[in-house]
Scaffold this active site. Structure first.
Site, short mmCIF file in Angstrom:
data_model
loop_
_atom_site.label_atom_id
_atom_site.label_comp_id
_atom_site.label_asym_id
_atom_site.label_seq_id
_atom_site.Cartn_x
_atom_site.Cartn_y
_atom_site.Cartn_z
N GLY A 85 20.69 1.35 -19.31
CA GLY A 85 19.53 2.15 -19.63
C GLY A 85 18.55 2.22 -18.47
O GLY A 85 18.70 1.51 -17.47
N GLY A 87 14.30 2.36 -18.15
CA GLY A 87 13.03 2.29 -18.85
C GLY A 87 11.86 2.48 -17.91
O GLY A 87 12.03 2.88 -16.75
N GLY A 90 12.16 0.29 -14.87
CA GLY A 90 13.22 0.68 -13.96
C GLY A 90 14.59 0.62 -14.63
O GLY A 90 14.70 0.71 -15.86
N VAL A 92 18.07 -0.83 -16.12
CA VAL A 92 18.39 -2.01 -16.91
C VAL A 92 19.91 -2.23 -16.84
O VAL A 92 20.68 -1.32 -17.16
CB VAL A 92 17.96 -1.87 -18.38
CG1 VAL A 92 18.19 -3.18 -19.12
CG2 VAL A 92 16.49 -1.45 -18.46
N LYS A 106 16.24 -6.11 -15.58
CA LYS A 106 15.45 -4.92 -15.27
C LYS A 106 15.11 -4.95 -13.78
O LYS A 106 14.63 -5.97 -13.27
CB LYS A 106 14.19 -4.87 -16.13
CG LYS A 106 14.51 -4.81 -17.62
CD LYS A 106 13.30 -4.44 -18.46
CE LYS A 106 13.72 -4.27 -19.92
NZ LYS A 106 12.64 -3.75 -20.76
N ASP A 201 2.99 -1.28 -26.02
CA ASP A 201 4.07 -0.31 -25.88
C ASP A 201 5.08 -0.47 -27.02
O ASP A 201 6.28 -0.33 -26.82
CB ASP A 201 4.76 -0.47 -24.53
CG ASP A 201 5.63 0.73 -24.16
OD1 ASP A 201 5.32 1.85 -24.64
OD2 ASP A 201 6.61 0.55 -23.42
#
Length: 379
Positions: A85, A87, A90, A92, A106, A201
């Protein structure tokens, strides 16, 4: 005179001995209490209470500093095959450490800084059954890395409406309640810390589930690494992330426990509908799901947006209680929103009742009929 001095010195020695015994007993009891572990947090009390200003406490559980070579080996030189992924921080990657532990790594560009290390040292001692643990960090070659425990079953958003969207029966109402309760406990733990930690978040994609579908809140405090960033985009185009932000955050950048509660309300709404809240519940409508909830006066309307994958294996009382909680969390006024401790209590009570009905009536037993008569017509 000598007898008097002897008596004085003897009495003083006795007092010193008594004080010494008291100190030894106190130290024994303190040590015993400090290493005791709770089933809820899965960590010692000192870890739970760790904060920015704990100082000596942090040395008891230092964040691990990883070598770049170890991370490169764990991810096969950060192979695209291990990229899981991208995010806000940055890229992942999924990694396998030398000791056999799976981790999520990450990665972003960034010059080494002591502030980065301090933030990791602040966050890593915070451990709870319903929080993803930050294991450590790395700074090398103008790159920064955060290393987290790996959670096997991915995010709740993937299970609801993403690539891993599950089939009927996998997310019944009681299962969604259990996920919501776990996430609420993780969030409430952050708010109970001293100093209190605001997530800032919280969203459905940041609630992960392990192989037993136990919810774990991810990226707590991650916004602290990002510095000042634009909070929301254009009001004409609401993004999936923007929809989770409370009104006072969008307008004044005012984060608080209550802004986290608003985000949690959006999360509950997505659990209820099985869809992204940034979309519209009504065809050709300019309203998103949150605006629709805030303006709807009739509970019966909620039956039109309920995720049909939940079937009918729930009680009207439990579902109404769930909807009422969503509405309270999505109050535009932060003062009217409940505390996270109240959210935990409400979800726990609803889940307990739903589980007891399931046990009495049996799995899959219809308890309500969907439609206009499912909910009362007053709000």
């Amino acid at each position: 005179m000598s007898r008097t001095l002897a008596a004085i010195f003897g009495g003083a020695a006795g007092v010193v001995a008594l004080v010494g015994i008291i100190i030894v007993i106190w130290l024994f009891l303190y040590h015993k209490n400090s290493v005791s572990r709770t089933s809820e947090t899965g960590s010692s009390d000192r870890s739970v209470q760790a904060g920015r200003h704990v100082g000596v406490e942090l040395s008891l559980q230092e964040a691990r500093r990883f070598d770049i070579e170890e991370l490169s080996l764990a991810t096969k030189n950060f192979s695209d095959k291990n990229l899981i992924g991208i995010g806000k921080f940055g890229e992942v990657y999924k990694g396998l450490l030398n000791d056999g532990m799976l981790v999520a790594i990450k990665k972003r560009s960034g010059v080494p800084s002591q502030e980065f290390v301090n933030e990791v040292r602040y966050l890593s001692p915070i451990q709870h059954r319903n929080l993803v643990t930050l294991l450590g960090y790395c700074q090398d070659n103008n790159q920064q890395f955060l290393i987290y425990e790996y959670i096997h079953s991915g995010s709740v958003s993937n299970h609801l409406y993403g690539p891993s969207k599950v089939s009927d029966g996998k997310l019944e109402f009681k299962h969604r309640l259990s996920i919501a309760l776990g996430a609420a406990k993780g969030l409430a733990h952050l708010h109970s810390l001293s100093p209190r930690l605001i997530h800032k978040d919280f969203k459905t994609s940041n609630v992960l589930v392990d192989e037993n579908f136990i919810a774990k809140v991810a990226d707590a405090g991650l916004r602290n690494f990002l510095g000042r960033v634009d909070i929301a985009g254009s009001s004409l185009q609401v993004t999936a992330d923007d929809i989770f932000l409370a009104p006072e955050v969008k307008e004044f950048r005012r984060f608080s426990e209550k802004s986290d509660v608003f985000s949690f309300g959006v999360f509950l709404l997505e659990l209820f509908s099985g869809k992204e809240a940034s979309g519209s519940p009504i065809l050709n409508s300019s309203q998103d799901f949150v605006e629709w909830v805030q303006s709807t006066e009739d509970y019966s309307q909620f039956s039109t947006i309920i995720d049909q994958r939940m079937g009918n294996s729930f009680t009207a009382e439990g579902m109404v209680g769930f909807i009422q909680l969503i509405i309270r969390c999505l109050e535009t006024s932060s003062e009217r929103r409940p505390a996270t401790s109240y959210v935990v209590m409400e979800l726990d009570q609803i889940l307990e009742k739903e589980m007891s009905v399931t046990v009495v009536m049996g799995e899959g037993t219809p308890t309500v009929t969907l439609g206009s008569h499912l909910f009362r017509a007053t709000k």
